[in-house]
Scaffold this motif. Structure first.
Motif, mmCIF file in Angstrom:
data_model
loop_
_atom_site.group_PDB
_atom_site.id
_atom_site.type_symbol
_atom_site.label_atom_id
_atom_site.label_comp_id
_atom_site.label_asym_id
_atom_site.label_seq_id
_atom_site.Cartn_x
_atom_site.Cartn_y
_atom_site.Cartn_z
ATOM 1 N N MET A 1 0.838 -1.176 0.000
ATOM 2 C CA MET A 1 0.000 0.000 0.000
ATOM 3 C C MET A 1 0.885 1.242 0.000
ATOM 4 S SD MET A 1 -2.930 1.036 2.714
ATOM 5 C CE MET A 1 -2.192 2.197 3.830
ATOM 6 N N ALA A 2 0.600 2.176 -0.885
ATOM 7 C CA ALA A 2 1.353 3.428 -0.946
ATOM 8 C C ALA A 2 0.693 4.467 -0.046
ATOM 9 C CB ALA A 2 1.410 3.936 -2.372
ATOM 10 N N VAL A 3 1.529 5.268 0.557
ATOM 11 C CA VAL A 3 1.082 6.385 1.376
ATOM 12 C C VAL A 3 1.589 7.646 0.688
ATOM 13 C CG1 VAL A 3 1.252 7.458 3.643
ATOM 14 C CG2 VAL A 3 1.192 4.988 3.462
ATOM 15 N N VAL A 4 0.781 8.716 0.692
ATOM 16 C CA VAL A 4 1.163 9.943 -0.010
ATOM 17 C C VAL A 4 1.352 11.084 0.988
ATOM 18 C CG1 VAL A 4 0.516 11.611 -1.781
ATOM 19 C CG2 VAL A 4 -0.081 9.202 -2.074
ATOM 20 N N LEU A 5 2.531 11.688 0.911
ATOM 21 C CA LEU A 5 2.911 12.836 1.726
ATOM 22 C C LEU A 5 2.860 14.083 0.846
ATOM 23 C CD1 LEU A 5 4.371 14.211 4.206
ATOM 24 C CD2 LEU A 5 6.505 13.573 3.071
ATOM 25 N N GLY A 6 2.275 15.140 1.341
ATOM 26 C CA GLY A 6 2.284 16.411 0.628
ATOM 27 C C GLY A 6 3.145 17.418 1.352
ATOM 28 N N THR A 7 3.766 18.305 0.596
ATOM 29 C CA THR A 7 4.503 19.400 1.210
ATOM 30 C C THR A 7 3.571 20.594 1.371
ATOM 31 O OG1 THR A 7 5.265 20.348 -0.886
ATOM 32 C CG2 THR A 7 6.672 18.664 0.146
ATOM 33 N N ALA A 8 3.917 21.486 2.257
ATOM 34 C CA ALA A 8 3.189 22.738 2.449
ATOM 35 C C ALA A 8 4.157 23.737 3.054
ATOM 36 C CB ALA A 8 1.981 22.532 3.366
ATOM 37 N N GLY A 9 3.943 25.006 2.754
ATOM 38 C CA GLY A 9 4.773 26.034 3.350
ATOM 39 C C GLY A 9 5.004 27.217 2.440
#
Length: 112
Positions: A1-9
């Motif tokens: 299972m893939a997990v998705v991380l997003g950047t923010a800033g």
């Protein structure tokens, strides 16, 4: 299972540089991004984790003029990495990105 991380800033706080350091992938692929030194379009990277899972990463623009692209990228992430430059601290797009994540229902994340 893939997990998705997003950047923010905020713009110029090192989101793309941090993703490149973690994955070896430069998410800024457009000539205009390279010339201007800012992320304009969504960028994508990944890293294989111990145990065989893959972490997908969506790198979003920090500039206020590209907030629609940030929203598009953040809409499908599982958690967020809020990047804050140590020399500048929290800035306007830092707050804006955090509010967008909250509105999108993203409740998990960490600060880098």
């Amino acid at each position: 299972m893939a997990v998705v991380l997003g950047t923010a800033g905020h713009i110029d706080h090192g989101k793309t540089s941090l993703v490149r350091a973690l994955t070896g992938i430069d998410c800024d692929r457009l000539g205009e991004e390279k010339r201007r030194g800012i992320t304009i379009e969504l960028g994508f990277a990944w890293v294989d984790l111990p145990g065989g899972e893959r972490l997908g990463i969506v790198d979003v623009p920090g500039h206020e003029r590209f907030v629609k692209n940030m929203v598009a990228g953040a809409a499908g992430v599982d958690f967020v990495m809020l990047v804050i430059a140590a020399d500048e601290g929290v800035m306007p797009q830092t707050r804006e990105h955090l509010e967008i994540c909250s509105l999108l229902g993203i409740r998990n994340g960490f600060v880098a």
